[in-house]
Design an enzyme around this catalytic site. Structure first.
Site, mmCIF file in Angstrom:
data_model
loop_
_atom_site.group_PDB
_atom_site.id
_atom_site.type_symbol
_atom_site.label_atom_id
_atom_site.label_comp_id
_atom_site.label_asym_id
_atom_site.label_seq_id
_atom_site.Cartn_x
_atom_site.Cartn_y
_atom_site.Cartn_z
ATOM 1 N N CYS A 2 15.017 58.718 -113.753
ATOM 2 C CA CYS A 2 14.797 58.597 -112.318
ATOM 3 C C CYS A 2 15.006 59.941 -111.642
ATOM 4 O O CYS A 2 15.599 60.847 -112.222
ATOM 5 C CB CYS A 2 15.778 57.606 -111.708
ATOM 6 S SG CYS A 2 15.628 55.952 -112.393
ATOM 7 N N GLY A 31 9.961 59.695 -112.386
ATOM 8 C CA GLY A 31 9.814 58.239 -112.315
ATOM 9 C C GLY A 31 8.604 57.861 -111.511
ATOM 10 O O GLY A 31 8.414 58.366 -110.398
ATOM 11 N N ASN A 106 20.569 58.040 -111.079
ATOM 12 C CA ASN A 106 19.812 58.539 -112.231
ATOM 13 C C ASN A 106 20.763 58.555 -113.423
ATOM 14 O O ASN A 106 21.810 59.193 -113.364
ATOM 15 C CB ASN A 106 19.289 59.952 -111.935
ATOM 16 C CG ASN A 106 18.648 60.631 -113.137
ATOM 17 O OD1 ASN A 106 18.639 61.852 -113.230
ATOM 18 N ND2 ASN A 106 18.096 59.866 -114.065
ATOM 19 N N GLY A 107 20.375 57.849 -114.485
ATOM 20 C CA GLY A 107 21.226 57.793 -115.671
ATOM 21 C C GLY A 107 21.270 56.379 -116.199
ATOM 22 O O GLY A 107 20.462 55.537 -115.802
ATOM 23 N N CYS A 239 22.042 66.953 -120.965
ATOM 24 C CA CYS A 239 20.981 66.384 -121.806
ATOM 25 C C CYS A 239 20.008 67.491 -122.203
ATOM 26 O O CYS A 239 19.258 68.010 -121.366
ATOM 27 C CB CYS A 239 20.234 65.301 -121.023
ATOM 28 S SG CYS A 239 18.715 64.789 -121.822
ATOM 29 N N TYR A 245 11.762 68.514 -122.483
ATOM 30 C CA TYR A 245 10.615 67.740 -122.008
ATOM 31 C C TYR A 245 10.689 67.298 -120.546
ATOM 32 O O TYR A 245 9.713 67.387 -119.821
ATOM 33 C CB TYR A 245 10.444 66.491 -122.872
ATOM 34 C CG TYR A 245 9.497 65.451 -122.308
ATOM 35 C CD1 TYR A 245 8.122 65.657 -122.321
ATOM 36 C CD2 TYR A 245 9.970 64.268 -121.742
ATOM 37 C CE1 TYR A 245 7.252 64.710 -121.785
ATOM 38 C CE2 TYR A 245 9.103 63.313 -121.210
ATOM 39 C CZ TYR A 245 7.750 63.540 -121.232
ATOM 40 O OH TYR A 245 6.891 62.620 -120.715
ATOM 41 N N SER A 286 3.263 69.102 -121.255
ATOM 42 C CA SER A 286 4.610 69.245 -121.789
ATOM 43 C C SER A 286 4.740 70.330 -122.850
ATOM 44 O O SER A 286 5.819 70.861 -123.070
ATOM 45 C CB SER A 286 5.082 67.901 -122.349
ATOM 46 O OG SER A 286 4.164 67.437 -123.317
ATOM 47 N N ASP A 348 3.433 70.908 -129.264
ATOM 48 C CA ASP A 348 3.896 69.880 -128.319
ATOM 49 C C ASP A 348 5.417 69.896 -128.318
ATOM 50 O O ASP A 348 6.047 70.449 -129.221
ATOM 51 C CB ASP A 348 3.357 68.493 -128.709
ATOM 52 C CG ASP A 348 3.360 67.525 -127.518
ATOM 53 O OD1 ASP A 348 3.799 67.922 -126.418
ATOM 54 O OD2 ASP A 348 2.923 66.370 -127.692
ATOM 55 N N ASP A 349 6.002 69.254 -127.310
ATOM 56 C CA ASP A 349 7.467 69.342 -127.174
ATOM 57 C C ASP A 349 8.198 68.381 -128.108
ATOM 58 O O ASP A 349 9.299 68.674 -128.568
ATOM 59 C CB ASP A 349 7.877 69.052 -125.733
ATOM 60 C CG ASP A 349 7.547 67.631 -125.348
ATOM 61 O OD1 ASP A 349 6.362 67.319 -125.156
ATOM 62 O OD2 ASP A 349 8.472 66.796 -125.311
ATOM 63 N N CYS A 385 18.147 57.196 -126.992
ATOM 64 C CA CYS A 385 19.016 57.700 -125.929
ATOM 65 C C CYS A 385 19.590 56.517 -125.167
ATOM 66 O O CYS A 385 18.865 55.587 -124.826
ATOM 67 C CB CYS A 385 18.208 58.568 -124.972
ATOM 68 S SG CYS A 385 19.182 59.147 -123.574
ATOM 69 N N CYS A 436 24.367 67.319 -124.808
ATOM 70 C CA CYS A 436 24.209 66.081 -125.557
ATOM 71 C C CYS A 436 22.946 66.262 -126.396
ATOM 72 O O CYS A 436 21.861 66.481 -125.858
ATOM 73 C CB CYS A 436 24.036 64.884 -124.614
ATOM 74 S SG CYS A 436 23.642 63.365 -125.513
ATOM 75 N N CYS A 439 19.968 62.461 -129.411
ATOM 76 C CA CYS A 439 18.662 61.983 -129.890
ATOM 77 C C CYS A 439 18.280 62.676 -131.201
ATOM 78 O O CYS A 439 17.502 62.146 -131.981
ATOM 79 C CB CYS A 439 17.584 62.146 -128.830
ATOM 80 S SG CYS A 439 17.486 63.774 -128.078
HETATM 81 P P1 AMP Z 1 4.032 60.101 -129.340
HETATM 82 O O1 AMP Z 1 3.032 60.936 -130.039
HETATM 83 O O2 AMP Z 1 3.517 58.719 -129.079
HETATM 84 O O3 AMP Z 1 5.347 60.120 -129.983
HETATM 85 O O4 AMP Z 1 4.244 60.730 -127.894
HETATM 86 C C1 AMP Z 1 4.893 61.935 -127.773
HETATM 87 C C2 AMP Z 1 4.577 62.535 -126.437
HETATM 88 O O5 AMP Z 1 5.266 61.820 -125.399
HETATM 89 C C3 AMP Z 1 5.037 63.970 -126.369
HETATM 90 O O6 AMP Z 1 3.899 64.712 -125.995
HETATM 91 C C4 AMP Z 1 6.066 64.038 -125.293
HETATM 92 O O7 AMP Z 1 5.728 65.044 -124.390
HETATM 93 C C5 AMP Z 1 6.011 62.718 -124.581
HETATM 94 N N1 AMP Z 1 7.363 62.133 -124.408
HETATM 95 C C6 AMP Z 1 8.501 62.488 -124.982
HETATM 96 N N2 AMP Z 1 9.528 61.705 -124.581
HETATM 97 C C7 AMP Z 1 9.014 60.831 -123.719
HETATM 98 C C8 AMP Z 1 9.555 59.771 -122.937
HETATM 99 N N3 AMP Z 1 10.846 59.461 -122.993
HETATM 100 N N4 AMP Z 1 8.713 59.079 -122.137
HETATM 101 C C9 AMP Z 1 7.408 59.377 -122.083
HETATM 102 N N5 AMP Z 1 6.835 60.366 -122.800
HETATM 103 C C10 AMP Z 1 7.615 61.090 -123.606
#
Ligand code: AMP
Length: 457
Positions: A2, A31, A106-107, A239, A245, A286, A348-349, A385, A436, A439
């Site tokens: 949030c 959010g 938020n949390g 976090c 991300y 991202s 990607d992240d 998480c 933290c 994850c």
């Molecule tokens: P997937 O390939 O389905 O695992 O989706 C991963 C993608 O979702 C990555 O590109 C992240 O940027 C994004 N992501 C990571 N954590 C979350 C989250 N908690 N909620 C929504 N998207 C996320």
């Protein structure tokens, strides 16, 4: 997850509602399910407006006109506790023996179930299914004289992650849990105090950054100005996934630039990687900063291999398998000219379930990529998480149930590499004790009962 916002207007401020609205606009990435604003009016009355959907959809000019006052709090919600429905829209507003209280949170509390049970047995009737309402009940039931005493007594009973803004009888409070899981920033706009989840909200309003609220700190903003007190010793469990991300790259949180942290993650990943390739492309948005860092460090040209459609809301998407595929294609489309015949590094992240990623790789191959090497700017997410990031249970986390080789095969990439945990630590400020990392490691800074995260094998 949030986003929260609060403003205590200077004597000259005439319109806190619009400022809150724009603050929430800047925090929309935190959010997208619902949004709300509560304003304390000059005759002690409370005005509020809340709704499901994006900030731009929830409020129109007339709604904001009706929110007259000098102090306001606001919230954008992505549910991690409680359903996504009208009842659960924040800020929540309650009336108790000492006055009216509005709360934006938020949390995520890790002892919520215990507290729900105890409070209900003691006669509490919950209006929502959010853990946020627990604060209201604990504050209302406290026998302490002062409001601050009541809040402190409530905080002593909750465990987990909470950055909070409270509006109580025209006084604004900002609270950050002892671990400081989630960010909370203090700003100033020509004498008006502002509280916000991230500094990007201050930037939009042209407000100055003052400082972060400290873990374990409560600040009170009233006609007497700002007062700070401590309700718990300071620990640090910021976090780390906010930096990977969640937060916006133009924000500064945990005393650092999110953008620069991501650039360093990408550069570190390149140092850990030996892949030969023709282009580096990010998964927007991202993966952008990490891909820039990767390209700079490796010397491999950076290209825009995917276009993102930014006008896709999250709220209206039905989570059915057929539509999921379509959803990705609405959101991201490959640019053939950047990919055709190339050995492509995709940055990607993170990988959560792996399902989006798998489809994306398919699209990139279809666009003509000769090789696809996936680089992830964080370590494998193996644990859920419990502190506010919406991750599924362990069974659905691909890295919890599959080896690296299995993930590579599932995604259909030529190679797969994650950033090492040491590499991630080196990319962020402070040391491993500041964050933290649960994850990635399963070491939760606040105890979680085993039953909550077991894998069903
Ligand atoms: P997937 O390939 O389905 O695992 O989706 C991963 C993608 O979702 C990555 O590109 C992240 O940027 C994004 N992501 C990571 N954590 C979350 C989250 N908690 N909620 C929504 N998207 C996320």
């Amino acid at each position: 997850m949030c986003g929260i916002f609060g403003i205590y207007g200077s004597p000259e401020t005439t319109d806190v509602a619009h400022l809150t609205y724009y603050g929430l606009y800047a925090l929309q990435h935190r959010g997208q399910e619902s949004a709300g604003i509560v304003v304390h009016g000059s005759r002690n009355e409370t005005h509020f407006h809340k709704g499901m959907g994006l900030v731009s959809k929830v409020f129109n000019e007339r709604d904001l006109e009706g929110l007259k006052g000098k102090v306001a709090i606001g919230h954008v919600r992505y549910s991690t506790c409680g359903d996504s429905n009208k009842r659960n829209i924040q800020p929540i507003i309650v009336q108790f023996s000492r006055g009216r209280l509005a709360i934006a949170h938020n949390g995520n509390l890790v002892n919520a179930q215990e507290l729900f049970k105890r409070l209900e047995e003691e006669g509490s009737i919950f209006q929502t299914t959010t853990d946020t309402e627990i604060f209201a009940h604990l504050i209302a039931k406290s026998k302490q004289e002062s409001f601050e005493g009541r809040v402190q007594e409530a905080l002593a009973q909750v465990k987990g992650a909470y950055s909070l803004v409270l509006l109580y009888n025209g006084v604004l409070y900002g609270i950050r849990d002892p671990n400081g899981f989630r960010p909370l920033i203090l700003g100033n706009l020509e004498g008006s105090y502002i509280l916000a989840s991230e500094t990007c909200a201050l930037d939009l309003l042209g407000a100055e950054f003052v400082r972060e609220i400290e873990p374990g700190e409560m600040i009170k903003i009233s006609s007497k100005g700002l007062e700070s007190s401590r309700f718990s010793a300071r620990k640090e469990s910021f976090c780390i996934f906010e930096l990977v991300y969640f937060a916006r790259p133009d924000s500064h949180i945990f005393n650092q630039s999110v953008y620069q942290a991501r650039i360093r993650m990408g550069a570190q990943l390149a140092r850990e990687s030996k892949t030969e390739a023709d282009v580096v492309i990010p998964v927007p948005d991202s993966g952008v900063a990490a891909a820039i860092g990767f390209a700079r460090e490796s010397g491999i040209p950076y290209e825009m291999g995917l276009t993102r459609n930014h006008y896709v809301g999250r709220t209206f998407i039905q989570p059915s398998p057929e539509i999921r595929d379509l959803r990705l294609k609405i959101k991201l489309n490959p640019i053939e000219e950047a990919l055709q015949g190339k050995r492509v590094i995709v940055v990607d992240d993170s990988i959560v379930r792996g399902t989006t990623c798998k489809q994306l790789i398919k699209l990139i191959r279809k666009a003509g990529a000769k090789e696809v090497h996936l680089k992830i700017s964080s370590p494998p997410i193996r644990y859920p998480c419990f502190f506010g990031i919406d991750t599924p249970d362990r069974n659905q986390l691909i890295a919890a149930t599959h080896s690296l080789e299995e993930i590579k095969d599932f995604l259909g990439v030529d190679s797969l590499q994650y950033l090492s945990l040491e590499g991630l630590r080196a990319a962020v400020k402070g040391n491993k004790h500041s964050y933290c990392e649960a994850c990635f490691t399963g070491q939760y800074p606040v105890a979680i009962s085993n039953a909550q995260w077991a894998i069903n094998e």
